[in-house]
Structure formats: C-alpha cells, structure tokens
Enzyme design. Structure first.
Site, PDB file in Angstrom:
ATOM      1  N   SER A 118      -4.349  -3.597  -3.915  1.00  0.00           N
ATOM      2  CA  SER A 118      -5.096  -3.802  -5.158  1.00  0.00           C
ATOM      3  C   SER A 118      -6.549  -3.305  -5.091  1.00  0.00           C
ATOM      4  O   SER A 118      -7.446  -3.927  -5.675  1.00  0.00           O
ATOM      5  CB  SER A 118      -5.041  -5.269  -5.596  1.00  0.00           C
TER       6      SER A 118
ATOM      7  N   GLY B 227      -2.508   2.285  -4.304  1.00  0.00           N
ATOM      8  CA  GLY B 227      -1.259   2.415  -5.051  1.00  0.00           C
ATOM      9  C   GLY B 227      -1.545   2.601  -6.530  1.00  0.00           C
ATOM     10  O   GLY B 227      -1.879   3.693  -6.995  1.00  0.00           O
ATOM     11  N   GLY B 228      -1.443   1.517  -7.282  1.00  0.00           N
ATOM     12  CA  GLY B 228      -1.567   1.560  -8.746  1.00  0.00           C
ATOM     13  C   GLY B 228      -2.755   2.377  -9.257  1.00  0.00           C
ATOM     14  O   GLY B 228      -2.597   3.235 -10.140  1.00  0.00           O
TER      15      GLY B 228
ATOM     16  N   ASN C 283      -1.163   6.548  -2.833  1.00  0.00           N
ATOM     17  CA  ASN C 283       0.277   6.435  -2.616  1.00  0.00           C
ATOM     18  C   ASN C 283       0.925   6.292  -3.991  1.00  0.00           C
ATOM     19  O   ASN C 283       0.853   5.236  -4.611  1.00  0.00           O
ATOM     20  CB  ASN C 283       0.542   5.198  -1.741  1.00  0.00           C
ATOM     21  N   TRP C 284       1.527   7.372  -4.448  1.00  0.00           N
ATOM     22  CA  TRP C 284       2.070   7.359  -5.815  1.00  0.00           C
ATOM     23  C   TRP C 284       3.416   6.647  -5.896  1.00  0.00           C
ATOM     24  O   TRP C 284       3.945   6.465  -6.985  1.00  0.00           O
ATOM     25  CB  TRP C 284       2.189   8.796  -6.344  1.00  0.00           C
ATOM     26  N   LYS C 285       3.974   6.292  -4.755  1.00  0.00           N
ATOM     27  CA  LYS C 285       5.259   5.576  -4.706  1.00  0.00           C
ATOM     28  C   LYS C 285       6.305   6.323  -5.543  1.00  0.00           C
ATOM     29  O   LYS C 285       6.245   7.545  -5.652  1.00  0.00           O
ATOM     30  CB  LYS C 285       5.065   4.119  -5.152  1.00  0.00           C
TER      31      LYS C 285
ATOM     32  N   HIS D 286       5.190   1.681   5.471  1.00  0.00           N
ATOM     33  CA  HIS D 286       4.668   0.961   4.311  1.00  0.00           C
ATOM     34  C   HIS D 286       5.468  -0.334   4.151  1.00  0.00           C
ATOM     35  O   HIS D 286       6.665  -0.367   4.441  1.00  0.00           O
ATOM     36  CB  HIS D 286       4.792   1.829   3.052  1.00  0.00           C
TER      37      HIS D 286
ATOM     38  N   GLU E  44      -2.505  -3.429   5.151  1.00  0.00           N
ATOM     39  CA  GLU E  44      -2.153  -3.788   3.777  1.00  0.00           C
ATOM     40  C   GLU E  44      -1.475  -5.156   3.766  1.00  0.00           C
ATOM     41  O   GLU E  44      -0.268  -5.254   4.002  1.00  0.00           O
ATOM     42  CB  GLU E  44      -1.189  -2.756   3.192  1.00  0.00           C
TER      43      GLU E  44
ATOM     44  N   GLY F  95       0.028  -4.549  -5.105  1.00  0.00           N
ATOM     45  CA  GLY F  95       0.569  -4.524  -6.466  1.00  0.00           C
ATOM     46  C   GLY F  95       0.460  -5.861  -7.183  1.00  0.00           C
ATOM     47  O   GLY F  95       1.043  -6.054  -8.238  1.00  0.00           O
TER      48      GLY F  95
ATOM     49  N   GLU G 166       6.794  -1.665   1.742  1.00  0.00           N
ATOM     50  CA  GLU G 166       8.016  -1.520   0.929  1.00  0.00           C
ATOM     51  C   GLU G 166       9.143  -0.910   1.766  1.00  0.00           C
ATOM     52  O   GLU G 166      10.308  -1.212   1.547  1.00  0.00           O
ATOM     53  CB  GLU G 166       7.700  -0.679  -0.323  1.00  0.00           C
TER      54      GLU G 166
END
Ligand code: PGA
Length: 250
Positions: free
Chosen positions: A213, A234-235, A9-11, A95, A167, A173, A97
């Site tokens: 993470s 993510g990251g 997920n590159w956000k 998600h 999640e 994150g 977010e």
C-alpha cells in the site's frame, strides 16, 4: 553503494493496449532526473512490447515470476532463457501471492532464485509475515527464515544480484501500510541478519524495498528511513502519475 529502486508490480492487470498505454504515459511523465532506478513488471505476454517501448528510457522492464526449470515439459511455465530472449534481466521471485495463492515453497523459491542468479539475472526476492505472525510477535523470525531458506545457499558474490522486498502480507492491497517505523525496524533487522551471515559489505550493498500500500502520499516518509531503499508498488503503479510521484519521493 546500494541503489534506490521503485518497481511497479502490475500483477495480472493490463492487456496489450493497456500495457502500451501505461508505459507511454509513464514515459511522458518522467522528470529530467530521478534519484532511483525505475522498473515495471507487466504480465509475461506483454514483456517484449514493454521492453521495446522502454528502450532509450531509464525504465527497466522486469518479470513477475520465472520457472526454476531450464526447459521441457512444464506446461504454462516461462523459463529464464525465454525472459532473457525478450530483453528481461530482472525478475520478482517469491511474491506473497506466489507463496500463498500458488503455494510456492521455500525450496522452490530457493531453486528459482539460484537458477536466475546463475544465469546472470537480478532477483527481487520478496519476504513478509502474515498478520497473525506479527500479532504473536513472530514477524522477525518469519522473515529471516524466508531469507535463510531462500537465499543463504548463495555466495556473497551472488548476493550482488539480489534485491530484497519486505512486504508484510497484511499491508498488500489492503490500504493498510506498515508505519515508516515498522518498515525501518524490519529492514534494519534484515540488514543485520544478512551482515551476520555475509558481512557488513554485502549487507550495506543490498537494496531492501518496502511493499504494501505504498502511495504518493506516504512514499516520502517511508523512503526517508535509512534502511528503506525503495518500494515495490502494486495498485499505485497502475496509474502513471502516482507511480512517477512515488519515484519522485526520492
Ligand atoms: P500494493 O501491492 O501496493 O497494491 O499493496 C504491493 C505488492 O503486492 O507488491
């Protein structure tokens, strides 16, 4: 049989050159065989470029969000039809977010999931508790309520198009990961909850990803758990080498 999936997920990261560069690097790093499906979710404006770059590779390009509305006066929104017209067949819905920053409600997420499923898309539906809910022992209840409100209007047949992503919000994150045992405990609970409603076959066939993470250094032990069928990353998905290393953990 359920599938192993590693999805990046590159956000809201990567402009067009960065998107093209990251996809190209992932393709270069691909091993001859992978024991999981590999997906990446760039931002909407770059989906078409990413989709074209992914042709003839095992990478599936997916979207981070979609509107529940078919078309019309919804400024700033992107429809299912628009995504499908650029080759996208899978979308992340709910998600944390989207839930927490953009205040998407359970009702709205249920509508999005239903619309996407009815139009033949695959949905990665995200669920997860806040730290407070875990501390007060309400994490199981929180997560199952999200599933019930978001997805229990669907039929068992429609559930074939569902992938779940657990999640925990406190692990996204933050560098803090749920332990493999915490992930397994929740995934097992989720699978049982799905089995109670739809039967064992549906529950055994649904892939449940863990997100929060995940890195190449912890992926192996998390993915080794029997009810963890992959990760939403993510990251660490913004670096081709670490992303592929995570996929190789299967
Ligand atoms: P993270 O994000 O891997 O950076 O924690 C996961 C996600 O938000 O899907």
């Amino acid at each position: 049989m359920r599938k192993n999936i590693v999805a990046g997920n590159w956000k809201m990261n990567c402009d067009l050159p960065m998107t093209q560069d990251l996809i190209a690097k992932i393709i270069t790093e691909l091993p001859d065989t992978l024991n999981c499906e590999l997906m990446v979710a760039p931002s909407h404006p770059f989906l078409y470029a990413a989709f074209n770059a992914s042709l003839e590779t095992p990478i599936e390009v997916i979207a981070q969000n979609v509107s529940q509305h078919e078309n019309g006066a919804f400024t700033g929104e992107v429809s299912i039809d628009m995504l499908q017209s650029v080759g996208i067949q899978t979308v992340i819905i709910g998600h944390s977010e989207r839930r927490n920053t953009f205040l998407e409600s359970d009702q709205e997420l249920a509508e999005k999931a239903k619309a996407a499923i009815e139009n033949g898309m695959r949905v990665i539906f995200c669920i997860g508790e806040h730290l407070e809910q875990r501390k007060t022992g309400n994490h199981f209840e929180t997560v199952t309520a999200q599933i019930e409100k978001g997805l229990f209007d669907l039929t068992a047949k429609e559930w074939k198009q569902i992938v779940l992503a657990y999640e925990p919000v406190w692990a996204i994150g933050t560098g803090e990961t749920a332990s493999p045992e915490q992930a397994q405990e929740m995934h097992e609970h989720i699978r049982k909850f799905v089995a109670d409603k739809y039967g064992d076959k549906t529950a055994q066939n649904v892939s449940i990803l863990y997100g929060g993470s995940v890195k190449s250094s912890n992926a192996t032990e998390i993915f080794a758990k029997p009810d963890v069928d992959g990760g939403l990353i993510g990251g660490a998905s913004l670096d081709a080498t670490s992303f592929i290393d995570i996929a190789k953990a299967f």
